[in-house]
Design a protein around this motif. Structure first.
Motif, PDB file in Angstrom:
ATOM      1  N   LYS A  65       8.364 -11.998  -7.824  1.00 42.17           N
ATOM      2  CA  LYS A  65       7.199 -12.662  -7.150  1.00 42.17           C
ATOM      3  C   LYS A  65       6.053 -12.226  -7.630  1.00 42.17           C
ATOM      4  O   LYS A  65       5.558 -11.248  -8.534  1.00 42.17           O
ATOM      5  N   SER A  66       4.929 -12.814  -7.110  1.00 36.53           N
ATOM      6  CA  SER A  66       3.561 -12.291  -7.442  1.00 36.53           C
ATOM      7  C   SER A  66       3.047 -11.262  -6.366  1.00 36.53           C
ATOM      8  O   SER A  66       3.292 -11.360  -5.178  1.00 36.53           O
ATOM      9  N   ASN A  67       2.548 -10.228  -6.953  1.00 36.18           N
ATOM     10  CA  ASN A  67       2.480  -9.010  -6.047  1.00 36.18           C
ATOM     11  C   ASN A  67       0.970  -8.469  -6.304  1.00 36.18           C
ATOM     12  O   ASN A  67       0.309  -8.340  -7.145  1.00 36.18           O
ATOM     13  N   PHE A  68       0.697  -7.826  -5.007  1.00 38.82           N
ATOM     14  CA  PHE A  68      -0.798  -7.265  -5.174  1.00 38.82           C
ATOM     15  C   PHE A  68      -0.145  -5.763  -4.536  1.00 38.82           C
ATOM     16  O   PHE A  68      -0.119  -5.462  -3.422  1.00 38.82           O
ATOM     17  N   ASP A 116       2.699  -6.029   3.617  1.00 42.38           N
ATOM     18  CA  ASP A 116       3.898  -6.261   3.673  1.00 42.38           C
ATOM     19  C   ASP A 116       4.767  -5.180   3.625  1.00 42.38           C
ATOM     20  O   ASP A 116       5.700  -4.902   4.213  1.00 42.38           O
ATOM     21  N   ASN A 117       4.185  -4.063   2.721  1.00 42.77           N
ATOM     22  CA  ASN A 117       5.251  -2.945   2.475  1.00 42.77           C
ATOM     23  C   ASN A 117       4.278  -1.705   2.459  1.00 42.77           C
ATOM     24  O   ASN A 117       3.188  -1.700   1.639  1.00 42.77           O
ATOM     25  N   TYR A 118       4.322  -0.678   3.443  1.00 43.41           N
ATOM     26  CA  TYR A 118       3.510   0.395   3.491  1.00 43.41           C
ATOM     27  C   TYR A 118       4.349   1.882   3.607  1.00 43.41           C
ATOM     28  O   TYR A 118       5.274   1.714   4.363  1.00 43.41           O
ATOM     29  N   MET A 119       3.828   2.684   2.602  1.00 45.08           N
ATOM     30  CA  MET A 119       4.612   4.039   2.797  1.00 45.08           C
ATOM     31  C   MET A 119       3.419   4.940   2.367  1.00 45.08           C
ATOM     32  O   MET A 119       2.408   4.772   1.556  1.00 45.08           O
ATOM     33  N   ASP A 120       3.479   6.085   2.957  1.00 52.35           N
ATOM     34  CA  ASP A 120       2.621   7.141   2.690  1.00 52.35           C
ATOM     35  C   ASP A 120       3.413   8.563   2.449  1.00 52.35           C
ATOM     36  O   ASP A 120       4.415   8.484   2.115  1.00 52.35           O
ATOM     37  N   GLY A 121       2.623   9.620   2.041  1.00 51.60           N
ATOM     38  CA  GLY A 121       2.980  10.964   1.423  1.00 51.60           C
ATOM     39  C   GLY A 121       4.120  11.546   2.594  1.00 51.60           C
ATOM     40  O   GLY A 121       4.931  12.071   2.128  1.00 51.60           O
ATOM     41  N   PHE A 179       0.814  -1.021   0.000  1.00 51.74           N
ATOM     42  CA  PHE A 179      -0.067   0.033   0.042  1.00 51.74           C
ATOM     43  C   PHE A 179       0.962   1.297  -0.018  1.00 51.74           C
ATOM     44  O   PHE A 179       1.429   1.677   1.139  1.00 51.74           O
ATOM     45  N   TYR A 180       0.944   1.785  -1.144  1.00 48.30           N
ATOM     46  CA  TYR A 180       1.998   3.067  -1.350  1.00 48.30           C
ATOM     47  C   TYR A 180       0.787   4.329  -1.609  1.00 48.30           C
ATOM     48  O   TYR A 180       0.082   4.236  -2.562  1.00 48.30           O
TER      49      TYR A 180
END
Length: 294
Positions: free
Chosen positions: A131-134, A99-104, A77-78
């Motif tokens: 990898k397979s990614n969402f 697994d991976n989160y970043m915001d502004g 979720f970027y």
């Protein structure tokens, strides 16, 4: 309605206009799940059909991030929106499955300051495409104030001080979004040969004709949003699944779940009824039932 992709006379989406002739491109008008972000995002990412579905959110059984992770996808979720801007949304997105989160704020280093959407393109460099990614790339898009949503080189339409709705700045923000989406697609083309599905929609619409902003159930401009799918390295199968110019966030969410490998045929709804929530998830602030004939 201000995208040339959907009929606007001014060319606001030149790249998408060209892409729309590709056999792997399919578009519709969508009805949003809610007319504010704090309702639309939780509804979309939990596949909610109607108001008062809090129990479904709490269960996390239909949270797209959890479904993706449970099926072997790396999840992302970027967002270009600020940490404060996302404060009331994050608790509904089952972030323990992200697994991976970043915001502004990771870019601006200010709690309330959004980043420009191009940061989302840069963050694709963090993805392991073996990898397979969402991957969710959450834009600030054309959210008011519109003149803050694009670099100055995208100011093609000159701002008119007498226009209280600032329509030309709004069109410039769309021009920038067109650029961002195209850059994302080109990055994906260069990064992977895997079957890849690009879904695009907006959380809610925006009024720039008789009212400025969003959150008004009486305005179609607030609940009608763009939607398209573009596929890479696969045959587009979405044209066979629709027979209307309209779809909904609920139906799009189900398409995403199906693409993640799930059989969701047990999720029933009225094919002829579309539901749009007002300013809260429970429906206390009102909701619409929309019916579209053939």
């Amino acid at each position: 309605s201000k995208m040339s992709l959907f009929g606007e006379q001014d060319i606001t989406t030149p790249n998408l206009d060209k892409l729309s002739t590709d056999k792997n491109f399919f578009k519709q008008i969508a009805f949003t799940s809610g007319i504010v972000t704090d309702v639309a995002l939780p509804s979309f990412f939990n596949i909610l059909y109607e108001p008062d579905s809090t129990e479904q959110i709490i269960s996390t059984n239909t949270c797209l991030f959890k479904m993706a992770k449970d099926n072997g996808f790396e999840t992302y979720f970027y967002s270009s929106q600020s940490q404060i801007g996302l404060a009331y949304i994050k608790s509904y997105l089952c972030l323990n499955a992200v697994d991976n989160y970043m915001d502004g704020t990771d870019d601006t280093h200010e709690l309330k300051k959004n980043a420009l959407d191009e940061v989302l393109v840069d963050r694709l460099e963090n993805v392991n495409f073996k990898k397979s990614n969402f991957i969710v790339l959450h834009q600030i898009g054309s959210h008011s104030p519109y003149e803050l949503r694009y670099p100055k080189e995208f100011a093609k339409f000159k701002s008119n001080k007498d226009d209280k709705y600032d329509r030309n700045s709004y069109k410039n923000s769309i021009l920038y979004t067109d650029y961002i989406i195209t850059k994302i697609i080109k990055t994906l083309e260069n990064k992977t040969k895997k079957p890849t599905y690009v879904f695009f929609t907006s959380d809610h619409g925006e009024g720039i004709e008789t009212h400025r902003g969003h959150g008004n159930l009486k305005l179609a401009s607030n609940y009608e949003v763009p939607y398209f799918v573009y596929t890479l390295n696969v045959n587009n199968r979405f044209k066979k699944e629709v027979n209307s110019k309209y779809t909904s966030h609920y139906k799009i969410s189900k398409q995403v779940a199906t693409t993640l490998g799930y059989d969701i045929s047990n999720m029933k709804h009225d094919e002829n009824k579309y539901v749009v929530c007002g300013k809260d998830l429970c429906g206390v602030a009102g909701y619409l039932e929309l019916y579209v004939d053939k």
